[in-house]
Motif scaffolding. Structure first.
Motif: not given
Length: 393
Positions: A91-104
């Motif tokens: 999972t080393g390359g995962i950024d937080d775009d999905r996390l932003r999506l969840v919070f939005t």
């Protein structure tokens, strides 16, 4: 797995939800068309991201969008490889775009039902028709609801980001509540099982991307413990089985072990999900209902009732005390909140069980039948009527 990353990245760059979803879906459609003949690429997520990015670039060029957005998309092209982890790299390359999506999707400006539906559609890629079935509405109605939610995000200028500092502490409980609601939607007797799977997946993602948030890990532990019993909840005829009747050898013990390890990391945390997870762990560790540490469960419910008081928590607390200290103790606690749960079928069922264990089986059977009459789910209704029949025989 790639879908929310693609949608999240394109929303971040373009600010256009519909464009992001359309381009992600176009990438999936091309994969379905080409991969059977060409073979699955070495980096499937990177391939999908490239196709979606190129589609977005074409659309924006045709729309003569300002050069700044095209320049941003060029930057995205240069960094796409680092956004998608290479095969075998973990999972080393995962950024937080999905996390932003969840919070939005889970922003408090949206209605709770809209948060769950938008999370299912955008983050989990669940088809609108399936979401509509879960909410008992038509597909067109759900489409309008999703459109209104995305319009609200645009009009209210809800920021596409994960909050920081005090704002994160304020928003995180709302996100966790949506994931818990999503799990419940799938775990209910007549719910959609795939929703429970998606909730576990999202909770795992959240815990992995926010390792400093103990309640995120606690929620994952709770969902894993609950979900570990999924294969033992029904008999060969499809009837619901209570805890005491489940074959515990059919529980997912790998999931239980993972959850218990997470709980050891959150030892001493006082949050509501940590307390609920410890309660579930007591059930998971017990070889039978009789061997369950009901005193520990009752103590946890005492803490939970003080931290997050609600009639449903008090109902569960009454049941726990009924097993820990005798049915009369449970009935006394239940009486204190019974007026707030007049037509709640689970309250009637709890009262029925406690009453029968206190010795009045006739009244217990009548209460089980009353609970069945108020139950909305066919599986729940059938299970309650079976309990009534057992007491009458």
């Amino acid at each position: 797995d790639a879908y929310p990353r693609i949608v999240g990245a394109l929303i971040r760059i373009t600010g256009d939800w519909d464009l992001a979803e359309d381009c992600a879906q176009e990438a999936l459609a091309q994969a379905l068309s080409r991969w059977p003949g060409d073979g699955v690429p070495a980096n499937p997520g990177g391939w999908l991201m490239t196709v979606a990015r190129n589609k977005a670039t074409d659309v924006l060029r045709r729309a003569t969008v300002e050069r700044s957005r095209l320049r941003d998309l060029a930057v995205l092209a240069l960094t796409a490889a680092t956004r998608e982890p290479a095969p075998g790299s973990g999972t080393g390359g995962i950024d937080d775009d999905r996390l932003r999506l969840v919070f939005t999707c889970c922003h408090p400006a949206l209605a709770p039902e809209a948060r769950v539906a938008l999370t299912l559609r955008t983050v989990c890629a669940v088809p609108t028709a399936e979401i509509a079935r879960a909410f008992l509405v038509t597909e067109s109605t759900m489409t309008r609801r999703l459109t209104r939610a995305k319009t609200k995000i645009a009009q209210a200028r809800i920021p596409y980001r994960v909050p920081t500092g005090p704002a994160l502490a304020e928003r995180l409980p709302g996100v966790l509540a949506v994931l818990y609601l999503l799990f419940t939607q799938g775990y209910n007797a007549d719910g959609e099982p795939a929703f429970a799977e998606e909730a576990v997946r999202l909770a795992r993602l959240l815990a992995g991307l926010m390792p400093d948030q103990p309640e995120a890990r606690a929620l994952l532990a709770l969902l894993l413990l609950q979900h570990s019993r999924r294969d033992a909840r029904r008999d060969a005829e499809g009837r619901l089985l209570t805890l005491e009747r489940q074959d515990r050898s059919r529980w997912d013990h790998a999931a239980v072990a993972e959850a218990l390890a997470l709980l050891r990391e959150t030892a001493g945390e006082p949050g509501p999900y940590a307390l609920q997870a410890r309660i579930a762990a007591c059930h998971a560790a017990a070889p039978s209902l009789a061997a369950t540490d009901w005193s520990r469960i009752a103590a946890c419910y005492d803490e939970l009732a003080a931290l997050q008081p609600s009639p449903v928590v008090e109902l569960n607390r009454a049941v726990a005390h009924g097993y820990a200290h005798g049915p009369e103790a449970g009935l006394a606690l239940l009486a204190a909140v019974r007026g707030q749960l007049t037509d709640y079928p689970l309250a009637l069922a709890a009262e029925a069980d406690l009453t029968a264990r206190a010795g009045d089986q006739v009244r217990g059977a009548a209460l089980f039948r009353a609970a069945a009459a108020r139950s909305h789910g066919a599986s729940d209704r059938r299970a309650l009527l079976d309990r009534a029949a057992e007491l009458e025989n």
